[in-house]
Design a protein around this motif. Structure first.
Motif, short mmCIF file in Angstrom:
data_model
loop_
_atom_site.label_atom_id
_atom_site.label_comp_id
_atom_site.label_asym_id
_atom_site.label_seq_id
_atom_site.Cartn_x
_atom_site.Cartn_y
_atom_site.Cartn_z
N GLU A 1 4.88 11.03 -6.23
CA GLU A 1 4.38 10.07 -5.29
C GLU A 1 2.97 10.02 -5.08
O GLU A 1 2.52 9.25 -4.61
N LEU A 2 1.99 10.92 -5.54
CA LEU A 2 0.69 10.89 -5.67
C LEU A 2 -0.05 9.78 -6.73
O LEU A 2 -0.99 9.25 -6.51
N LYS A 3 0.70 9.47 -7.85
CA LYS A 3 0.08 8.81 -9.14
C LYS A 3 -0.49 7.28 -8.74
O LYS A 3 -1.12 6.81 -9.21
N VAL B 1 -4.78 9.39 -0.02
CA VAL B 1 -4.25 10.76 -0.07
C VAL B 1 -5.02 11.52 1.22
O VAL B 1 -6.33 11.66 1.11
N MET B 2 -4.39 12.03 2.27
CA MET B 2 -4.63 12.68 3.55
C MET B 2 -4.46 14.01 3.30
O MET B 2 -2.94 14.44 3.47
N PHE B 3 -5.09 14.99 3.21
CA PHE B 3 -5.08 16.59 3.59
C PHE B 3 -5.20 16.66 4.93
O PHE B 3 -6.21 16.62 5.42
N ASN B 4 -4.38 17.09 5.56
CA ASN B 4 -4.41 17.63 7.15
C ASN B 4 -4.14 19.11 7.07
O ASN B 4 -3.80 19.65 6.14
N GLN C 1 0.83 -1.13 -0.11
CA GLN C 1 -0.01 -0.08 0.11
C GLN C 1 0.91 1.30 0.19
O GLN C 1 1.96 1.31 0.81
N GLN C 2 0.40 2.35 -0.74
CA GLN C 2 1.12 3.52 -0.91
C GLN C 2 0.02 4.85 -0.33
O GLN C 2 -1.16 4.75 -0.93
N ILE C 3 0.51 5.44 0.68
CA ILE C 3 -0.28 6.44 1.12
C ILE C 3 0.66 7.86 0.97
O ILE C 3 1.68 8.11 1.09
N SER C 4 -0.29 8.90 0.76
CA SER C 4 0.36 10.25 0.83
C SER C 4 -0.21 11.07 1.79
O SER C 4 -1.57 11.04 1.96
N CYS C 5 0.76 11.85 2.49
CA CYS C 5 0.20 13.12 3.30
C CYS C 5 0.32 14.13 2.86
O CYS C 5 1.46 14.55 2.27
N ILE C 6 -0.43 14.99 2.85
CA ILE C 6 -0.37 16.54 2.37
C ILE C 6 -0.76 17.71 3.34
O ILE C 6 -1.94 17.59 4.16
N ASP C 7 0.23 18.47 3.74
CA ASP C 7 -0.18 19.71 4.30
C ASP C 7 -0.91 20.77 3.91
O ASP C 7 -0.26 21.32 2.72
N VAL D 1 -5.51 16.80 -7.31
CA VAL D 1 -4.90 15.61 -6.83
C VAL D 1 -5.60 14.47 -7.53
O VAL D 1 -4.95 13.55 -7.83
N GLN D 2 -6.85 14.48 -7.71
CA GLN D 2 -7.88 13.74 -8.14
C GLN D 2 -7.24 13.34 -9.52
O GLN D 2 -7.45 12.22 -10.08
#
Length: 317
Positions: A136-138, A143-146, A110-116, A163-164
């Protein structure tokens, strides 16, 4: 494949919430394991993993400080040292994910991305940073925007579309101090979905495509019209084609064809890459190549037309 060691990767720039996410996940009952967990940090953030947490979860922590040291051989040396049952990797957002390589004995699970969210606009407007983000996103599944506090909804909707367009398969989560934010109402869309026929031009096609992917029920039985390029993928059922548009999701080198299947009795008579104006009805239904349900258009009219003035939609802006 069953014998390979599962690897969970989390991407993101420094202070995007990667360590907090892994620290939280390690402590959850559902994530406990009798086997050793190898946690590889490619940078040191503000959040530290406590010795108590590492001991309780049988986690061994290793630091890889230089991108050139992140090699399959070096990873196999860590494998021999710790004999993990699974591996967690906190990737350095300033490293190019194109250079990410795993040993044959490991498998990316699994690949997860965190975004500020408070810094996303700045990074996305920088072409160099945007390219790193794209890599990183593709292939991220989540994908989590915090830190979405004090960011207006219109801006967050724009970030979501950015991002979509790159990570079409990913689940997107937006959070502020109160928790998860509900995103994208019909009022956020730049076109009226209640008109007799939803007529789409340019960027609006890309926005509709992404919104229909997430909210297919919103468009059930609605009529639509747009100009599109004809594509007939190999193995497609007779009587179907894909009317879509090329879209730039990061830069000119990273373009994608965005389109849904369309049922049309004369599909076999259409010329690949020709331009047509499609009018049809939108349905969510099972379709073989989707391997499940998805958006399928039922064409009522398909007629030749010239290419639009701007044949490539820019979703990166």
């Amino acid at each position: 494949m069953a014998d390979k060691i599962p690897v969970y990767v989390i991407n993101g720039f420094l202070m995007s919430g990667k360590s907090s996410f892994f620290s939280y996940t390690l402590g959850q009952p559902y994530f406990q394991s009798d086997e050793t967990t190898l946690l590889i940090l490619c940078e040191q953030g503000e959040v530290e993993f406590s010795d108590k947490l590492l001991k309780q979860t049988k986690t061994e922590l290793e630091l890889v400080e230089n991108e050139e040291d992140f090699t399959p051989a070096a990873l196999m040396a860590l494998n021999a040292k710790h004999h993990p049952g699974r591996v967690l990797i906190e990737w350095n957002g300033m490293w190019n994910f194109r250079n990410f390589r795993l040993p044959h004995a490991w498998m990316l699970e699994q690949q997860i991305s965190c975004i500020d969210a408070s810094t996303f606009g700045m990074f996305f407007s920088n072409l160099g940073m945007r390219s790193l983000l794209f890599e990183e996103l593709k292939n991220s599944e989540l994908v989590m925007f915090n830190r979405c506090d004090n960011i207006d909804n219109e801006t967050l909707v724009r970030y979501k579309r950015n991002v979509q367009a790159t990570a079409q398969q990913a689940e997107l989560i937006f959070e502020d101090a109160e928790g998860e934010i509900d995103m994208t109402t019909e009022e956020d869309l730049p076109f009226d979905i209640n008109q007799d026929v939803i007529s789409l031009e340019g960027l609006n096609y890309g926005i509709w495509y992404l919104d229909a992917m997430e909210h297919p029920d919103r468009y059930e039985n609605r009529k639509i019209r747009y100009k599109a390029m004809v594509a007939v993928p190999d193995g497609f059922p007779k009587g179907y084609f894909v009317p879509g548009r090329m879209a730039m999701t990061c830069c000119a080198q990273d373009m994608q064809f965005l389109g849904y299947a369309c049922r049309f009795d004369q599909a076999q008579e259409l010329k690949e890459r020709s331009w047509v104006e499609v009018t049809g009805e939108i349905h969510k239904e099972p379709f073989g190549p989707y391997e499940g349900e998805g958006v399928v258009l039922h064409a009522t009219d398909v007629k030749p037309c010239g290419a639009p003035e701007d044949p490539v939609i820019n979703l990166a802006g």
